[in-house]
Design an enzyme around this catalytic site. Structure first.
Site, PDB file in Angstrom:
ATOM      1  N   SER A   1       0.750  -1.181  -0.070  1.00 31.59           N
ATOM      2  CA  SER A   1       0.071   0.032   0.070  1.00 31.59           C
ATOM      3  C   SER A   1       0.738   1.297   0.037  1.00 31.59           C
ATOM      4  O   SER A   1       2.043   1.199   0.323  1.00 31.59           O
ATOM      5  CB  SER A   1      -1.041   0.203   1.330  1.00 31.59           C
ATOM      6  N   ASN A   2       0.237   2.413  -0.443  1.00 33.30           N
ATOM      7  CA  ASN A   2       0.990   3.767  -0.061  1.00 33.30           C
ATOM      8  C   ASN A   2      -0.198   4.693   0.786  1.00 33.30           C
ATOM      9  O   ASN A   2      -1.371   4.406   0.534  1.00 33.30           O
ATOM     10  CB  ASN A   2       1.056   4.481  -1.696  1.00 33.30           C
TER      11      ASN A   2
END
Length: 794
Positions: free
Chosen positions: A242-243
């Protein structure tokens, strides 16, 4: 005679009867209020908005909405956590997916975590490893709101089955395994999600230690004599990514916070997101996404705060080596400080469908020390012998605080109050938190559930095998420690890595220490944070590095950022690996070798992005899939003080291997009939109901694209087909004086039913890099052109 309405007043009744004395009748009994009541609204793309006066109703309406879009998937999830897959599909069946990528009943949690458990093994694992009595006790000790939420959730799902029996999607219509659920089933569903980074990682090893009833220890001997780090390495490969980026008042145009949430999760498994907005007036009002049937907003926003999560580098387990009591030939008594302790035995039974349609029952016995489940991996030297056994100590095995934690986060009024709830509850299973509030503050915190093992313990002889985090189970002073204010045996998040800032914080699944490139996070003296939170001063992933590089460059060019700027950062699709290696590679690309010269010409003209019209992106991907694994490839070594910009360049010694890899990639494309300068959009697509939708994005964990997609198929004549995991839910939230201004996407759509209008209806929006408004206030919801609502009661 004219019949009179029971609502007529007494005077009217007397008049109608000629003023004669009206007969005396008993009053009607008061009508009982419904136990479950909710309002369910839908806005564009099927986003579900559930409003109820209490949590019984909230869970009820949410489950009904979720079942409308994903009933087959939820029914299948229940089979998995109950340990009943073999009863209906046979013990040897494996996860599969339909030809068009649609959900099918054989998909479960296994495929996105890289496991390949057949149904028999899956059933034994969940029945043996999950502890329903402990889960019940945990929820009994928790809040009434969460108990009500889960009770309502079971009731709402069951109501949907009653309302639509015989008219379910084709994948599960008329199937006997689709049946009502209990609150216990929901407890198991939540418990499964908690285990993704601990128990499920070791599922095969726990299963391998389970005995058939009556089996002796002698059957467990064999394998290597000591643990082998190389064999164990694959256990710890990351499975999800994820970011998260939060921008504060010092870096935002309007002086308020902004948040970009970009989780990279599975598209085809039961860990799909689902867009929801949940409201109990005066108590809870949060919008965002739930995960895989969990009845709460896990990534989202309210009127004051927006938050997201990224999978943490921290460890959520340790193992212990037990010294066994030689006087017990069964090998199920261990010694702690010289005193014998008997293992607990748990016998479980699994029903299995036979080829002739009959049902056979098999049993296994699982063994547990006080630290956790016995495990073996003989090929790695992790054995259960006459003298030693190994156990998995899992901090999330009986974690019932997840929903409590996310409920509190959804009620937060600032990042400070959110951090306070993280420290108080300590319920997040395996994720970091990145958040921003309307006052312009930002937060990074690894408040996940982490065993309390301090640095000093790692420096002592308690640690007997570092690669498996194996500690000496024969000594009580080598066990998990106790921190004040935290559940037993885990760190208090107040002493875990965290950072409050007014410019920005970010994380893309790498180390906590790189949260802001201008202020590397240091732990408390003298040793810093525990090694349980991950290593420091090591090279960071390319996706992490491009994220910080983009933010720092944007702030250098424009000190105050807008939501449009964050939108641009997400979809810029820069390939950081190309930026690091192409200057040196192209300079060395000389000579008359036709395939290599042609490849170099294409890469020289490429925009070094993974956009639909990028020519050269396919060629570089095939090259880098090999080149990324060339040893000693970097010319510039890592500088721990500059982890964003180092390491980089191509080492002279690695150049021949790099050129060979590029030539091989060019020949591979030619053999597949793919032009070296073919546009990415012509060769990367997601197919929905026969329609091909071109999709952009690189493979971020390999090539350093911030926006990341992982495709199901390898390169063929038609390119790469179907996203299996990557950019999934997108949430971009800013604030003004009235509250949140939110836009986003659930890229794969709300529904797993191919006949639903919300099966893939957002994929074209992703292809066009278009986010849509997320209506939070009631007036925004009613203004949506696709708004519709209804009531549900029982």
């Amino acid at each position: 005679m004219k019949l009179l309405s029971p609502l007529l007043s007494c005077a009217a009744l007397l008049a109608a009867c000629g003023n004669k004395q009206a007969p005396v009748t008993a009053p009607l009994p008061p009508q009982a209020a419904p136990r479950f009541s909710a309002d369910l609204a839908r806005t564009s793309h099927g986003v579900a908005h559930v409003r109820a006066q209490n949590f019984l109703g909230l869970g009820y309406g949410l489950a009904y909405a979720y079942a409308e879009d994903n009933v087959c998937m939820l029914a299948d999830s229940m089979l998995t956590v109950r340990g009943e897959r073999s009863r209906y599909f046979g013990p040897a069946a494996m996860p599969t997916r339909g030809a068009d990528g649609e959900y099918s009943v054989a998909i479960d949690y296994l495929d996105e975590h890289g496991f390949d458990l057949k149904n028999e093994d899956s059933d034994f694992f969940f029945k043996g490893y999950l502890d329903l009595e402990q889960l019940r006790a945990g929820y009994a000790a928790g809040s009434q709101e969460i108990r009500d939420l889960l009770e309502g959730y079971a009731a709402g799902y069951n109501r949907y089955l009653r309302d639509h029996g015989g008219a379910l999607p084709a994948a599960c219509n008329g199937k006997e395994w689709v049946r009502p659920i209990s609150v216990d089933d929901v407890y198991l569903l939540v418990a499964e999600k908690a285990l993704h980074a601990s128990g499920q990682v070791f599922a095969k090893e726990v299963l391998a230690a389970a005995r058939d009833p009556g089996a002796t220890l002698a059957r467990r001997r064999g394998g290597k004599g000591a643990p082998d780090a190389a064999v164990l390495a694959n256990l710890f490969k990351p499975r999800m990514a994820s970011n998260g980026l939060a921008v504060g008042k010092d870096a935002s145009q309007n002086g308020r916070g902004m948040l970009l949430a970009n989780p990279h999760y599975p598209w085809t498994s039961t860990d799909r997101f689902y867009q929801i907005h949940l409201t109990v007036p005066g108590f809870y009002d949060a919008m965002g996404a739930m995960l895989g049937g969990l009845p709460i907003v896990v990534i989202g926003f309210n009127k004051d705060v927006a938050w997201t999560h990224t999978v943490t580098k921290a460890a959520h387990f340790t193992t212990f080596r037990l010294a066994l009591d030689a006087s017990d030939p069964s090998g199920t008594t261990y010694l702690v400080d010289g005193a014998p302790v008997k293992m607990a035995a748990k016998t479980v039974a699994v029903d299995m469908l036979q080829p002739d349609g009959s049902i056979a029952t098999q049993r296994k016995v699982f063994y547990f020390s006080k630290q956790g489940a016995v495990m073996v991996k003989p090929e790695a030297g992790v054995n259960w012998t006459g003298t030693h056994a190994y156990v998995l100590a899992d901090a999330n095995r009986n974690n019932t605080r997840l929903l409590e934690q996310w409920l509190a986060m959804g009620r937060a009024t600032s990042v400070a109050s959110m951090q306070s709830s993280l420290n108080r509850i300590a319920g997040l299973p395996w994720v970091n938190t990145v958040a921003a509030d309307r006052d312009g503050n930002t937060l990074y915190a690894d408040a996940s559930v982490v065993p309390a093992v301090r640095t000093e313990r790692f420096m002592s002889d308690c640690l007997v095998f570092p690669p498996l985090l194996t500690f000496d189970g024969a000594r009580s002073n080598c066990g998990w420690e106790r921190e004040e204010g935290a559940p037993e045996g885990i760190f208090n998040p107040a002493s875990a890595p965290s950072l409050l800032r007014s410019d920005y914080v970010a994380n893309s699944n790498d180390g906590y220490w790189l949260t802001n490139s201008k202020a590397l996070l240091q732990g408390p003296p003298p040793f810093g944070y525990s090694p349980m939170y991950g290593a420091v001063g090591i090279a960071q992933g390319l996706r992490t590095r491009i994220g910080f590089s983009q933010v720092d460059a944007a702030l250098a060019a424009k000190p105050k950022l807008s939501p449009d700027d964050l939108h641009g950062l997400l979809f810029d699709n820069r390939i950081y690996a190309a930026e690091l290696v192409l200057p040196d590679l192209l300079a060395a690309c000389t000579g008359a070798d036709t395939p290599l010269a042609s490849a170099c010409k294409v890469l020289a003209a490429w925009d070094r992005r993974a956009n639909l019209d990028s020519r050269g992106a396919v060629l570089f991907r095939e090259f880098w899939n090999t080149a990324a694994h060339i040893p000693n490839r970097w010319r510039v070594a890592l500088n721990p003080a500059d982890p964003v910009n180092t390491p980089g360049g191509v080492a002279t010694s690695a150049m021949p291997a790099m050129l060979n890899a590029l030539k091989a990639a060019a020949l591979k494309l030619q053999a597949a009939g793919v032009p070296l300068d073919g546009k990415l959009g012509d060769y990367q697509a997601d197919v929905r109901n026969g329609s091909r939708i071109p999709v952009h994005g690189g493979i971020g964990d390999i090539d350093g694209s911030y926006n990341s997609v992982h495709m199901e198929t390898a390169l063929g004549a038609d390119g790469y087909r179907n996203i299996v995991w990557g950019t999934s839910y997108i949430q971009l939230v800013s604030f003004d004086a009235a509250g949140p201004i939110a836009q986003g996407l659930l890229v794969y759509g709300q529904s797993t039913d191919p006949k639903s209008p919300h099966y893939g209806d957002q994929v074209p929006l992703y292809s066009a890099k278009q986010l849509v408004p997320l209506p939070f206030r009631h007036d925004q919801m009613r203004a949506d052109s696709n708004y519709r609502d209804r009531g549900l009661t029982e």
